[in-house]
Design a protein around this motif. Sequence first.
Motif, short mmCIF file in Angstrom:
data_model
loop_
_atom_site.label_atom_id
_atom_site.label_comp_id
_atom_site.label_asym_id
_atom_site.label_seq_id
_atom_site.Cartn_x
_atom_site.Cartn_y
_atom_site.Cartn_z
N ARG A 64 -4.02 -14.96 8.52
CA ARG A 64 -4.53 -16.33 8.62
C ARG A 64 -5.06 -16.77 7.26
N ASP A 66 -7.78 -18.31 4.51
CA ASP A 66 -9.22 -18.09 4.38
C ASP A 66 -9.91 -19.22 3.63
N LYS A 157 5.21 -5.79 -3.91
CA LYS A 157 5.17 -4.59 -4.75
C LYS A 157 5.83 -3.47 -3.96
N GLY A 193 -3.43 0.67 2.03
CA GLY A 193 -3.83 -0.55 1.33
C GLY A 193 -4.94 -1.28 2.06
N THR A 194 -5.99 -1.62 1.32
CA THR A 194 -7.14 -2.32 1.91
C THR A 194 -7.50 -3.55 1.08
N GLY A 195 -6.46 -4.32 0.70
CA GLY A 195 -6.70 -5.65 0.11
C GLY A 195 -6.81 -6.65 1.26
N SER A 196 -6.61 -7.92 0.96
CA SER A 196 -6.76 -8.97 2.00
C SER A 196 -5.83 -8.73 3.18
N SER A 197 -4.58 -8.30 2.91
CA SER A 197 -3.62 -8.10 4.01
C SER A 197 -4.07 -6.93 4.88
N GLN A 200 -7.00 -7.71 7.04
CA GLN A 200 -6.69 -8.55 8.21
C GLN A 200 -5.95 -7.77 9.29
N ARG A 217 -7.55 3.35 -1.34
CA ARG A 217 -7.73 3.83 -2.70
C ARG A 217 -8.98 3.21 -3.33
N THR A 218 -9.11 1.89 -3.22
CA THR A 218 -10.28 1.23 -3.80
C THR A 218 -10.95 0.37 -2.73
N LYS A 338 -11.89 -8.47 -8.25
CA LYS A 338 -10.68 -8.34 -7.45
C LYS A 338 -10.77 -9.49 -6.47
N ARG A 339 -9.69 -10.03 -6.02
CA ARG A 339 -9.74 -11.18 -5.13
C ARG A 339 -10.48 -10.77 -3.83
N GLY A 390 0.50 -4.96 -1.46
CA GLY A 390 0.36 -6.09 -2.38
C GLY A 390 1.65 -6.58 -3.01
N TRP A 503 -4.34 -7.51 -9.20
CA TRP A 503 -3.12 -8.29 -9.45
C TRP A 503 -3.39 -9.50 -10.33
O1 N01 Z 1 -2.56 -6.97 -1.80
P1 N01 Z 1 -3.69 -6.37 -2.77
P2 N01 Z 1 -2.75 -7.83 -0.47
N1 N01 Z 1 -1.46 3.97 -3.37
O2 N01 Z 1 -3.02 -6.15 -4.07
C1 N01 Z 1 -3.44 -0.59 -2.35
C2 N01 Z 1 -3.46 -13.05 -0.74
N2 N01 Z 1 -3.69 -12.87 0.68
O3 N01 Z 1 -1.40 -8.08 0.09
O4 N01 Z 1 -6.95 -1.63 -5.06
C3 N01 Z 1 -2.51 3.63 -2.61
O5 N01 Z 1 -4.91 -7.18 -2.77
C4 N01 Z 1 -4.39 -1.22 -3.30
O6 N01 Z 1 -5.30 -0.27 -3.80
P3 N01 Z 1 -5.97 -0.51 -5.27
C5 N01 Z 1 -4.78 -12.88 -1.47
O7 N01 Z 1 -4.80 -13.70 -2.59
C6 N01 Z 1 -4.45 -13.80 1.29
O8 N01 Z 1 -3.74 -7.23 0.40
O9 N01 Z 1 -4.85 -0.90 -6.19
N3 N01 Z 1 -2.91 2.38 -2.41
C7 N01 Z 1 -5.02 -2.27 -2.41
O10 N01 Z 1 -5.99 -1.73 -1.58
C8 N01 Z 1 -4.73 -11.42 -1.82
O11 N01 Z 1 -5.58 -11.04 -2.86
C9 N01 Z 1 -4.75 -13.67 2.60
O12 N01 Z 1 -6.58 0.78 -5.61
C10 N01 Z 1 -2.21 1.41 -3.02
C11 N01 Z 1 -3.83 -2.72 -1.57
O13 N01 Z 1 -2.89 -1.66 -1.59
C12 N01 Z 1 -3.28 -11.26 -2.17
O14 N01 Z 1 -2.59 -12.04 -1.21
C13 N01 Z 1 -4.28 -12.59 3.32
C14 N01 Z 1 -1.08 1.68 -3.83
C15 N01 Z 1 -3.16 -3.96 -2.11
O15 N01 Z 1 -4.06 -5.00 -2.08
C16 N01 Z 1 -2.76 -9.84 -2.12
O16 N01 Z 1 -3.33 -9.19 -0.99
C17 N01 Z 1 -3.49 -11.65 2.69
C18 N01 Z 1 -0.71 3.03 -3.99
N4 N01 Z 1 0.34 3.38 -4.75
C19 N01 Z 1 -3.20 -11.80 1.36
N5 N01 Z 1 -0.59 0.53 -4.29
C20 N01 Z 1 -5.61 -14.70 3.22
O17 N01 Z 1 -6.55 -14.39 3.89
C21 N01 Z 1 -1.38 -0.43 -3.80
N6 N01 Z 1 -2.36 0.10 -3.04
C22 N01 Z 1 -5.33 -16.11 2.92
#
Ligand code: N01
Length: 554
Positions: A64, A66, A157, A193-197, A200, A217-218, A338-339, A390, A503
């Motif tokens: 969704r 944000d 990626k 992976g524990t970014g925004s995706s 959620q 990882r982070t 980080k975002r 990501g 990123w």
């Molecule tokens: O990608 P990310 P995302 N081994 O790059 C981990 C938008 N968005 O798709 O931080 C292990 O943020 C990586 O770890 P690290 C928004 O702008 C918006 O989640 O590199 N782990 C991290 O935890 C967002 O910022 C919404 O150490 C590995 C994760 O994967 C952007 O899109 C919702 C790895 C990647 O996190 C991207 O978000 C979703 C490895 N080799 C996205 N490689 C809204 O809410 C990567 N990771 C609107």
Amino acid sequence: MPSANSEVLAGDVGDFDAVVVGAGFAGLYALHKLRDQLGLSVCVYEAGGEVGGTWYWNRYPGARCDIESYCYSYSFSDELQQEWEWSERFAGQPEIRRYLNHVADKFDLRRDIQFDTRVISATYHEERSVWEVCTDQDHRVRAQFLVCGTGNLSAPKVPDFHGLDSFAGQLYCTSSWPHQEVDFTDQRVGVIGTGSSGIQVIPEIAQQAAQLTVFQRTPNYATPLGNGAMDPEFQRYIKQNYGTIRARSRMNNTGVPYDERVQPSALDADPDDRRRTYEARWTEGGFRFLKDAYSDLLIDKDANETAAAFIRDKIRQQVQDPKVAEQLVPDTYPYGTKRPPLETNYYRTFNRDNVTLVDLRSTPLLRIVESGVETSETVYELDSIVLATGFDAMTGPLLRMGVRGRSGLSLGRCWENGPRTNLGLMVDGFPNLFVITGPQSPSVLYNMPLAIEDHVDWISDCIRYLRERSVKTIEPSAESVAEWVSHTNEIANATLMSMAHSWYTGDNIPGKPRAFMVYLGGAPRYRQICDDIAAAGYRGFILDGAASAAERDT
Ligand code: N01
């Protein structure tokens, strides 16, 4: 006027005024603006099977927006603003797709879009001043203008995990989720992976799977999204006041109509007042915590630490197991660099009996094996793996498109040390190539639909200017690009934003040159610069191979 669907058949060569790449928020508005307001013949290519762009591909459970939906939407048509009803404060992916489908229907956009068609090369022919665009469906078309609405986060990626192909279970990517519903009932699922995706999707999968293992990882600084049903009274208020709301949003760096109550410095605030301010913004949700409290959070490390410490405490309060809580607490980079993700039930998900956190910093991921994920400690047996790893952000979508400008120079070569643009809109040596929300514009740190509208309006005005004067080409001078790159870097270096590996800087992609890729001077200031340049006859740009009139006069 040729139509993309009716006349450009596979193998044919068609001639258009403009080719637009992408049918997300950017491509849809570009098509409407260039075709319906400027009267150009326009052909749009879209790799997905429908409109939506990022909202077509990222259909994982929990996806969704944000930024509040009444802001994260087009402002160009008041009729559209008045007729569309948002059901939630932050709309889910299906509702955003319904909205974009509605836009495509309302403005009769589909007839000029070729779906399921990916652009594989775009070559500038100097002798004829045209772009030739080829697709994976064997189309070959020529156009005077090439407009890229390819998005900033659309090139996934591909993680270089050893043994990824050997996994015997199901592999999913949040960025290209299946169209049919995925059922994780009774499964052992791993999310990497524990970014925004990831943040959620994790709470959603946890509710279904037998066992969920999260590979982190982070750790991230996630603050509450604060979603809920849209209050009908508030919806009425918005519709009555949309003009003012949009005007206020455009004067705000994030593109939202937040109150002007942000205070200059977190360090000057009394600690009790500061805690109350953070608590209030925390409760309000959205980007208020980051953007509506203190204006020095991304500039001063000590100020940032006051917010970071507050979030760390909140994480500890939400997670019952102190060991797990400490693993979830970020401490290696400043908050916001980080975002920052916005979360719904993310931290509390780790209190569930069926959820395990694996800290990849202490036990690195070694490889993917047939049965699951192997770390330095053990093998986690899994039925499904979800990659939430990501994107090759900002430059990736453009560089993967095979763009070649003057003298056959590839964009990849031109950007081998990082992106180089004027205004994030144009590149020297690539005449008549426009990038919507390109690198070195405010883009992802602004409200994307408004950022897109600003750029498409500028591009459309520019094309109108050229046509009225029978000018065939425009491109930035090398000097103006050098100045813009250095200006962008100078502003970024005055902030904390380059301090994290993210990123934003390209650090998430091995081998990618490090460069901060977003203009941090703020959207209002940026818009003024763009407007001033246009008003000065496109100062810093070369028209038909000569410096602009404004430049010749000085
Ligand atoms: O990608 P990310 P995302 N081994 O790059 C981990 C938008 N968005 O798709 O931080 C292990 O943020 C990586 O770890 P690290 C928004 O702008 C918006 O989640 O590199 N782990 C991290 O935890 C967002 O910022 C919404 O150490 C590995 C994760 O994967 C952007 O899109 C919702 C790895 C990647 O996190 C991207 O978000 C979703 C490895 N080799 C996205 N490689 C809204 O809410 C990567 N990771 C609107």
